[in-house]
Design a protein around this motif. Sequence first.
Motif, PDB file in Angstrom:
ATOM      1  N   ALA A 114       5.126  -4.781 -16.883  1.00 42.81           N
ATOM      2  CA  ALA A 114       3.960  -4.810 -15.991  1.00 42.81           C
ATOM      3  C   ALA A 114       3.003  -3.655 -16.306  1.00 42.81           C
ATOM      4  N   ALA A 115       1.729  -3.898 -16.103  1.00 44.01           N
ATOM      5  CA  ALA A 115       0.703  -2.887 -16.398  1.00 44.01           C
ATOM      6  C   ALA A 115       0.970  -1.590 -15.636  1.00 44.01           C
ATOM      7  N   PHE A 151       7.603  -8.556 -21.972  1.00 45.48           N
ATOM      8  CA  PHE A 151       6.690  -8.291 -20.852  1.00 45.48           C
ATOM      9  C   PHE A 151       7.072  -6.991 -20.134  1.00 45.48           C
ATOM     10  N   VAL A 184       3.414  -7.169 -23.832  1.00 46.64           N
ATOM     11  CA  VAL A 184       2.244  -7.635 -23.083  1.00 46.64           C
ATOM     12  C   VAL A 184       2.450  -7.380 -21.593  1.00 46.64           C
ATOM     13  N   SER A 185       1.341  -7.307 -20.869  1.00 45.96           N
ATOM     14  CA  SER A 185       1.403  -7.144 -19.413  1.00 45.96           C
ATOM     15  C   SER A 185       0.844  -8.360 -18.685  1.00 45.96           C
ATOM     16  N   GLU A 186       0.507  -9.380 -19.439  1.00 43.60           N
ATOM     17  CA  GLU A 186       0.076 -10.662 -18.858  1.00 43.60           C
ATOM     18  C   GLU A 186       1.152 -11.674 -19.194  1.00 43.60           C
ATOM     19  N   ILE A 187       1.493 -12.484 -18.224  1.00 49.71           N
ATOM     20  CA  ILE A 187       2.468 -13.545 -18.516  1.00 49.71           C
ATOM     21  C   ILE A 187       1.786 -14.551 -19.450  1.00 49.71           C
ATOM     22  N   GLN A 193       5.203 -15.224 -10.571  1.00 47.89           N
ATOM     23  CA  GLN A 193       4.125 -15.374 -11.548  1.00 47.89           C
ATOM     24  C   GLN A 193       4.434 -16.468 -12.558  1.00 47.89           C
ATOM     25  N   GLU A 223       0.547 -17.927 -21.160  1.00 55.45           N
ATOM     26  CA  GLU A 223       0.271 -19.228 -20.516  1.00 55.45           C
ATOM     27  C   GLU A 223       1.370 -20.248 -20.762  1.00 55.45           C
TER      28      GLU A 223
END
Length: 329
Positions: A57-58, A55, A76-79, A104, A81
């Motif tokens: 961040a964007a 991860f 990725v920049s989304e945690i 988050q 699910e």
Amino acid sequence: MNPTATESREQTIAVLSAGERFLLVTHEHPDGDALGSLLSMSLILRSLGKDVVGFIAADDLPLSYEYDWLDVSEVVSEIPEDADQRVVVFLDCGNTERSPLVDQAAAPEQLLNIDHHHDNTRFGTIDYVVEEASSTAEIVWDLARGLEVPLTLEIAEALYLGLITDTGRFMYPNATARSHAMATELLAAGIDGNLIFRRVYENLPEAKLHLFARALSGAERYLDGRLTLSLLSNDDFEECGAPPSYTEGIVDFLRAVDGTRVAALIRETTDESGESYRISMRASDGEIDVSKIARAGGGGGHPAAAGFKSELPKAELIDLLCAQISEQS
Ligand code: 5GP
Ligand code: MN
């Protein structure tokens, strides 16, 4: 009782071996060591057949020009699910406030905290903090050995990036015989050391040259020169066409000035309302511990390299630095 370093290493290796799904994170505004340790650890775990999500961040992407040769296509920049079902691995991150992941992710069952900051807050379910390590990359290199993962070219390049950036190209006192042994092994694994140095240090956008010129020509000395500092304003960045990341390296020049015990680069930040600064400090020798100064200002770091944010006006901020330095010397 705290586990010994050997026990923490064994526990860390056991969790990395046994886990199947991982989420790797590092500190905000990742530097070479943060990126190098995150990417090398991803590759090491993938080579063991693990499902790994890294991860970043964007806000921190795309990577700054020094690091744009790194392959972050899998980052990725989304945690994800299923984050709470993954083993979460923090790399090079002294506290959870420095991670964009905070608030988050649901609390993971296993949180590995792999770091070399002496002021790490030990927030993991396993804390593997090796203060003597030059870099988190040096710890990851050792873990790769423990996991018996061979160093591919890509792993070795990412590790070398962490090593050279956190040792100031082998210049700081943290560059030990072990750090050099690591470099030997990475070179033997086939990396082109000179190519990596050129990518990281000799690829300067012209705007960075102009920003350096401003910072160096505006340098000020306090306490008979024991403190050498420079302040860059929002206007400086705008007029040079330089993003904040282009300040990387300026403070090392300030530190090199004769008589300097502490060098500080202060930059105005735009992200909060009102006047706000981000302070980056370096100590020139063992006399002053800049992490103490950073902690007094609400930040942290290493004895020789530390930072904090401040909302004080400029004059008060400089007074604080002078008072802290005088207290220690
Ligand atoms: P830099 O000056 O390169 O941004 O940071 C130097 C060192 O200080 C790094 O090891 C970094 O982790 C640490 N550091 C910088 N700013 C902060 C901060 O606000 N909080 C903490 N805890 N550490 C910081
Ligand atoms: Mn580091």
